[in-house]
Enzyme design. Structure first.
Site, PDB file in Angstrom:
ATOM      1  CD  GLU A 264      35.865  23.251  45.899  1.00 23.82           C
ATOM      2  OE1 GLU A 264      35.554  22.004  45.416  1.00 23.82           O
ATOM      3  OE2 GLU A 264      35.441  23.626  44.517  1.00 23.82           O
ATOM      4  CD  GLU A 315      25.125  21.047  46.108  1.00 22.75           C
ATOM      5  OE1 GLU A 315      25.112  21.700  44.793  1.00 22.75           O
ATOM      6  OE2 GLU A 315      26.865  21.488  45.765  1.00 22.75           O
ATOM      7  CE  LYS A 318      28.455  19.105  43.341  1.00 19.08           C
ATOM      8  NZ  LYS A 318      29.230  18.772  44.507  1.00 19.08           N
ATOM      9  CD  GLU A 324      31.194  14.209  43.652  1.00 20.29           C
ATOM     10  OE1 GLU A 324      31.028  15.493  43.213  1.00 20.29           O
ATOM     11  OE2 GLU A 324      32.014  14.121  43.656  1.00 20.29           O
TER      12      GLU A 324
END
Length: 449
Positions: A264, A315, A318, A324
């Site tokens: 990542e 997303e 999240k 985030e």
């Protein structure tokens, strides 16, 4: 994803990388998270197969719907054992059952490449799970071999809080934290060497950089070159320093030959601070892609790193701070948050309409700050004009904004074009602190902003 790797206090320089857009992107992966109102896996798999230059995805579970969706696509998949399942899988019988249920029904129709046994386990501080990590890796590998599956490798993803930095802050002196070095990480590295599997790390400059020196974290200029006093290697960005510190720690234990995979890394396009913007996220990931293609690092020159950018989508579900929900390359409708050349079509993604006359609705414009250097202004022009959605012809000879022939005026024009194109949000005028939003129209004669 790690939440708080240590502050790298010694890394106080910033990147001056005049990056050309890659002519073709290959061998780049993405992390495919699913916390949001996202399209179904079948649509995601088809999009990546037909419209993107992404050849592998990494998921944070063993979702059968995702695994079925990627069958026959040729796209490799990395699956993850949930952290909570690790203690049980240290038992051989349980590991065989897990492989039978989660790998054998899908592979090889779905090209499962790696099994990551948990994610950033050492960061959890759960001693029971940490003690079972390597046993679970071994039993899962044995279960694969017993089932005749020899092309799926077992690994585990590490946060870079595993690295302890000495007072000199030299990447060549990077070492694993003593609490884990000999008892945990050395045996894991021995397992990787034995099984020819990679050591997977998650190097995130975003977590732990010096806010007074954000450019060092995002490959921006200007920079003050700093040398590692022991190797005399020059570091112009935090990512290279993190990677070389990891390599040095592995080499110190005698495992410098083990392959490294970047599980990542990324940069959010929005957060609760000015250093997050689509421009900064794009610039960061362009540099990551270049390293994945073989640029390497000072201690590992020309080395290719299999890399999984975080992440595929924003997303929306999240929890936590704004960042985030804004790590994605794409929105849920598959439109790019920014373009880093991963969409097919000439290496620059889907063509975007040119903007010969940026919109001035709303009475807001983006211009270069008076204190911006010529190097910064030129870097802003180079980056915006590489994106394909802004018409830079007006600042070229004969164009409506060529005169006055001023680098500051040219930079302001293209920075404003980018700002208007991205909805006139203040974040899209940041340009690493070299842009400022103004309310008075900066147009000059025939040069219309």
């Amino acid at each position: 994803m790690a939440t708080a790797p240590p502050l790298i206090s010694f890394l106080l320089i910033s990147a001056a990388v005049l990056l050309t857009f890659p002519a073709a992107i290959s061998s780049i992966g993405v992390n495919y998270g699913t916390l949001g109102n996202l399209p179904p896996p079948t649509q995601v798999a088809n999009f990546l197969k037909t419209q993107a230059s992404i050849d592998s995805v990494k998921i944070f579970n063993v979702d059968p719907n995702i695994l079925r969706a990627f069958a026959g696509t040729g796209i490799s998949v990395v699956v993850t054992v949930p952290n909570g399942d690790i203690p049980a899988l240290a038992n051989g019988m349980q590991a065989r059952r897990w492989v039978s249920a989660n790998i054998l029904p899908f592979h090889p129709q779905t090209k499962i490449k790696y099994i990551s046994v948990g994610n950033e386990i050492l960061l959890t501080g759960d001693n029971n799970t940490i003690s079972k990590l390597l046993p679970a890796m071994r039993t899962i590998n044995s279960a694969l071999v017993r089932a005749g599956v020899r092309d799926v490798k077992v690994t585990t993803a590490h946060s870079l809080n595993i690295i302890a930095y000495d007072l000199h802050g030299a990447p060549s002196r990077g070492r694993f934290r003593p609490v884990w070095e000999k008892n945990i990480l050395a045996p894991i590295l021995a397992f990787h060497r034995q099984t020819k599997s990679p050591f997977m790390v998650n190097p995130y400059p975003y977590f732990g950089f010096d806010p007074k020196n954000v450019n060092f974290a995002i490959f921006r200029s200007p920079y003050k070159a700093v040398r590692d006093p022991f190797t005399r290697k020059i570091y112009t960005n935090m990512y290279d320093a993190l990677m070389d510190s990891t390599y040095s720690a592995m080499k110190a234990l005698g495992y410098g030959d083990v392959n490294i995979v970047v599980g990542e890394t990324g940069w959010p396009s929005a957060c609760d601070a000015p250093w997050c913007s689509p421009a900064n996220a794009a610039w960061f990931n362009l540099n990551i892609i270049r390293r994945a293609q073989g640029q390497g690092t000072p201690l590992m020159p020309k080395r290719r790193f299999e890399t999984y950018i975080f992440g595929l989508f924003n997303e929306e579900s999240k929890p936590g701070p704004t960042a985030e929900r804004n790590w994605g390359l794409f929105r849920s409708d598959f439109s790019p948050v920014y373009d880093v050349g991963l969409l097919r079509g000439g290496g620059r993604g889907r063509p975007a309409p040119a903007l010969p006359a940026p919109s001035t609705a709303g009475g807001k414009w983006c211009v270069a700050k008076s204190g911006a250097t010529n190097a910064q202004l030129q870097a802003n022009i180079d980056w915006v004009c590489s994106q394909g959605g802004v018409d830079c012809k007006p600042i070229q000879a004969g164009g409506s904004c060529f005169n006055p022939s001023s680098l500051r005026m040219h930079a302001s024009f293209v920075m404003n074009a980018y700002f208007q194109k991205n909805g006139r949000s203040d974040g899209s005028c940041h340009f690493s602190g070299t842009g400022v939003v103004v309310r008075s129209n900066p147009s000059d004669g025939a040069c219309k902003f």
